[in-house]
Design a protein around this motif. Structure first.
Motif, short mmCIF file in Angstrom:
data_model
loop_
_atom_site.label_atom_id
_atom_site.label_comp_id
_atom_site.label_asym_id
_atom_site.label_seq_id
_atom_site.Cartn_x
_atom_site.Cartn_y
_atom_site.Cartn_z
N ASP A 31 -129.94 -0.11 -22.95
CA ASP A 31 -129.88 -0.26 -21.49
C ASP A 31 -130.61 -1.48 -20.96
O ASP A 31 -130.63 -1.70 -19.75
CB ASP A 31 -130.37 1.00 -20.76
N GLU A 32 -131.19 -2.31 -21.84
CA GLU A 32 -131.85 -3.52 -21.36
C GLU A 32 -130.81 -4.53 -20.89
O GLU A 32 -129.82 -4.78 -21.57
CB GLU A 32 -132.70 -4.14 -22.48
N GLY A 89 -121.88 -10.27 -16.80
CA GLY A 89 -123.20 -9.76 -17.11
C GLY A 89 -123.17 -9.10 -18.48
O GLY A 89 -122.10 -8.81 -19.01
N ALA A 90 -124.35 -8.85 -19.06
CA ALA A 90 -124.43 -8.21 -20.38
C ALA A 90 -125.60 -7.25 -20.43
O ALA A 90 -126.67 -7.52 -19.88
CB ALA A 90 -124.57 -9.27 -21.47
N GLN A 91 -125.36 -6.12 -21.10
CA GLN A 91 -126.39 -5.09 -21.23
C GLN A 91 -126.30 -4.48 -22.62
O GLN A 91 -125.20 -4.25 -23.14
CB GLN A 91 -126.16 -4.02 -20.17
N ALA A 92 -127.45 -4.19 -23.21
CA ALA A 92 -127.48 -3.54 -24.52
C ALA A 92 -127.04 -2.09 -24.36
O ALA A 92 -127.59 -1.35 -23.56
CB ALA A 92 -128.88 -3.61 -25.11
N ALA A 93 -126.02 -1.70 -25.11
CA ALA A 93 -125.53 -0.32 -25.08
C ALA A 93 -126.22 0.53 -26.15
O ALA A 93 -126.11 1.75 -26.15
CB ALA A 93 -124.02 -0.29 -25.28
N SER A 94 -126.90 -0.14 -27.07
CA SER A 94 -127.67 0.49 -28.14
C SER A 94 -128.77 -0.50 -28.49
O SER A 94 -128.77 -1.62 -27.98
CB SER A 94 -126.77 0.76 -29.35
#
Length: 152
Positions: A31-32, A89-94
């Motif tokens: 979620d970062e 945009g980009a977000q860590a999913a794991s």
């Protein structure tokens, strides 16, 4: 030995070594937020492990997830195209581990090596085309009337 894929498969051994000499290992928690659409694009990543989602802002709605990226994928191409602002945009999913590259250093390296420049540009243009296709299909799935995205 396994075949190389992604950007590593597109480059010669010498060019891979040049690129990796400028890499730094980084990690992102689940979620970062990695970057936001419209922000300054001054770096890019090659994902080593984990999953990252790409999204676009949709006025009056939550951001729409366009694509998921995983191991071997290039995260970020906006650093290459002036005015160098993120197009998504980009977000860590794991949990994610990745190699991070400072864009200015890579552009300088490419300026000194036309073969590397050509190989990298050719690869990134392919990534851009794939991402645009994915974005179009995903947005049609989400927002177009049923059947509007069908090709005759």
């Amino acid at each position: 030995m396994a075949a190389r894929t992604g950007i590593f498969g597109a480059l010669t051994r010498e060019h891979r070594e040049q690129l990796m000499s400028l890499a730094r290992e980084v990690s992102f928690a689940t979620d970062e937020r990695i970057f936001n659409e419209g922000g300054k694009a001054d770096r890019f990543w090659i994902i080593h492990t984990g999953t990252v989602t790409l999204d676009v802002r949709v006025p009056g709605r939550r951001a729409a997830v366009i694509e998921s990226l995983g191991a071997g994928d290039l995260l970020g191409w906006s650093w290459l195209v002036p005015p160098r602002h993120w197009h998504m945009g980009a977000q860590a999913a794991s949990p994610v581990r990745a190699y991070e590259f400072e864009a200015a250093a890579i552009r300088e390296l490419c300026g000194k090596d036309p073969e590397l420049d050509h190989a990298l540009l050719t690869y990134v243009v392919g990534v851009i085309a794939d991402r645009l296709r994915s974005a179009r299909v995903r947005l049609l799935d989400l927002y177009a009337p049923h059947g509007a995205g069908e090709v005759p």
